[in-house]
Structures are given as C-alpha cells and as structure tokens.
Scaffold this active site. Structure first.
Site, PDB file in Angstrom:
ATOM      1  N   CYS A  32       1.315  -7.645  11.234  1.00  0.00           N
ATOM      2  CA  CYS A  32       0.344  -7.349  12.295  1.00  0.00           C
ATOM      3  C   CYS A  32       0.862  -7.813  13.655  1.00  0.00           C
ATOM      4  O   CYS A  32       0.987  -9.023  13.902  1.00  0.00           O
ATOM      5  CB  CYS A  32      -0.989  -8.017  11.957  1.00  0.00           C
ATOM      6  SG  CYS A  32      -2.194  -7.995  13.285  1.00  0.00           S
ATOM      7  N   CYS A  35      -1.604  -9.946  15.750  1.00  0.00           N
ATOM      8  CA  CYS A  35      -1.703 -11.284  15.151  1.00  0.00           C
ATOM      9  C   CYS A  35      -0.614 -12.199  15.708  1.00  0.00           C
ATOM     10  O   CYS A  35      -0.858 -13.371  16.030  1.00  0.00           O
ATOM     11  CB  CYS A  35      -1.572 -11.210  13.629  1.00  0.00           C
ATOM     12  SG  CYS A  35      -2.844 -10.236  12.797  1.00  0.00           S
TER      13      CYS A  35
END
Length: 325
Positions: A32, A35
């Site tokens: 991600c 993230c």
C-alpha cells in the site's frame, strides 16, 4: 527507538486492548503506497505521545492478520482505529495526517485529564460518558450532527434545549452533581416528540443509543416516562409534522420494553443496517411512552456507525427516500 507495537497474533492484540487505556492502531499492507507515505507521521506521533499502559501505538499488517482486520471491518488502507478502554472510539480511513493528529491529540488529552483527576472513563466532568458499549467495529458518529439546524418539536421549554441531547458528559440524573441545570428534554402538551437531525457527512447508521432517566416516584402521575414506540425516517430535507409522521410508512419502527433499558438508563437500538446506508438526515419520532404519563423524557442520544466524506455545511442532498414513499 520506536515505541510502536507490531501485532503478530489476535491474542497479543486482545491483551494490548486490555492493558492500555488508549490504543491507536495502524492497519496497513506492505504493498500500500499511501500506507508508506503516512507511516513516518504515525511513528512520530507514537514517539511523542506513547505512555506505558496509557497510550499505545500499534501496527497490524492486514495480510498477516486478516482475522483482526475483518473483526473491525477494515475495508480501505490505511485505516487507523482508536480504541479507548478496549472499545472503538474513532477511526480514520485513508492517509489523512491532519485528522489522525487531531483525533489522537483529543483522546490523549482526555486520558491525561482523567489520570490527573483520578476519574473514570465513564464519569467525571469533561469525560466522554457512554451509556452503553459500542457495537464491535463501529464508532460514535454523533459529532456529525449539524447541531445548528436540528429541530425538536413539542418540547417543554422549562427543560433543556435540543443541544443537551448530544452532550458527552454523564447525565445529571446519574451523577452526584448538585447543578440545577436541566440537562434533558421532556415533551410538552402530550407524550410525542419530533426530532430532526441533519448531518455534516453521509452516514451509515448501525445503532441508535437513547438514554432516558425519568424519576422513579411511582406516586407521581405527572412524572415523565421513557419512550416506547419510535418511528425513524431518513433523508428528509426538513422536519415532519405529527399528523404527517403518523400516516407515513417509517424506514423503521421500534417498540421498546423494560428489558431494553440497561442500568445506565440506555437502550441500544440496532437498525436494519441495509436501510440506513448513505443517509444525510434522520427524523426520530417518539410516538408514545411506556406508561400513561402525558410526558416522555430523553437525556442523551448517540449515533453509532460509519461516516463518509464531509459535505458543505447547510446543504442537504436529496439522494432518494426509501422505495414506496
């Protein structure tokens, strides 16, 4: 050295929720991109705010701990969930550092205040009082009510105004406070109340928690009573009148009984969740009370669910009432 706890099992996670008053969890995945972008900010918050057994920051890899992610309805990454006393208190979905910082700061200040005063999380002035536990995986979204545009019909003006219903403090009927402030509302000419709640964001509403604490003097026929029959209507642009609401099919109708109210005077009302998706307003109609009294009483209202994108203040989008209306 990082103070963040990396979660490797469900039992470790459950233990952490029990041992630390406030737990801030980063649900992420290695693949991600957002993230990775917000990770340094999360670590900076962890280093600045972490306090042993009081405020703990943790990371959950959703690829390795799928059961934990599923248990808390993590559907987008990153998702940050704040737990207080083992219960979900707030959540942020997406890489939104300003919102994450604001939520963590607010809750950590509350914890510090409680520690300094020796109070408990469910009491004490300034603390966030909860009349009942939150359903697992959902948060208190009462703050998304556009309070300035709420409207309460048939209210006794000698009791509190509509704003008291959303206060985060413990109701005076449960506290030892000597205040003379009437922090509840009662109906006026009969037992019915009509409450219009517009929202600042599109909500997914899972549960409504109502607190009602009428006096227990059985000899007083004039004493208010708790609500019994409630009708809910969604996505209205304004409040309804009583005759209109009596005749209209409700999105959901609820019948409460004595067993629905807990020791804190709170009833948790689960909703037909599929009918309460993407709503921008709610009308709550108290049809009658549980006794023959001509007055019903409400002390607090909490909305539990999920909040979407915030919309422009003062504008209600009509996204369609339920089919058949």
């Amino acid at each position: 050295m990082s103070k963040t706890v990396n979660i490797t099992s469900a039992s470790q996670f459950d233990g952490l929720l029990k041992s630390s008053k406030l737990v801030v969890v980063d649900f992420y995945a290695d693949w991600c991109g957002p993230c990775k972008q917000i990770a340094p900010i999360f670590e900076k918050l962890s280093g600045a705010i972490s306090r042993e057994n009081v405020v703990t920051f943790a990371k959950v890899n959703t690829e390795n701990q799928k059961d934990i992610a599923q248990a808390y309805n993590v559907q987008g990454l990153p998702t940050f969930i704040v737990f207080r006393d083992g219960k979900v208190a707030d959540r942020v979905t997406g890489a939104n550092p300003l919102k994450l910082q604001a939520i963590v700061k607010k809750l950590s200040e509350q914890v510090s205040s409680l520690q300094n005063s020796g109070g408990e999380s469910s009491g004490g002035d300034g603390a966030v009082w909860r009349g009942a536990a939150l359903p697992r995986g959902y948060t208190d979204i009462t703050q998304h009510i556009e309070v300035n545009r709420t409207e309460l019909l048939n209210v006794d003006n000698q009791t509190g105004g509509v704003r008291v219903l959303f206060e985060s403090s413990k109701p005076s009927a449960l506290s030892k406070s000597t205040t003379t402030k009437k922090d509840w509302v009662e109906s006026d000419t009969d037992e019915q109340l009509m409450l219009f709640l517009p929202f600042q964001a599109m909500l997914k509403l899972h549960t409504i928690q109502l607190t009602s604490l009428p006096p227990t003097d059985d000899d007083d026929d004039e004493a208010p009573t708790r609500p019994r029959t409630i009708k809910l209507f969604i996505n209205k642009t304004h409040n309804l009148d009583f005759d209109e609401a009596e005749d209209m099919a409700a999105t959901q109708q609820i019948e409460l009984s004595g067993k629905d109210w807990n020791a804190e005077g709170t009833a948790s009302i689960p909703l037909r969740y599929v009918k309460f998706q993407n709503i921008n307003s709610l009308v709550l109609f108290v049809v009658d009370g549980e006794s023959d009294s001509e007055k019903t009483r409400l002390d607090r209202i909490r909305l539990i669910g999920e909040a979407g994108e915030k919309r422009e203040m003062g504008k209600l989008e009509k996204i369609g009432d339920e089919a058949g209306e």
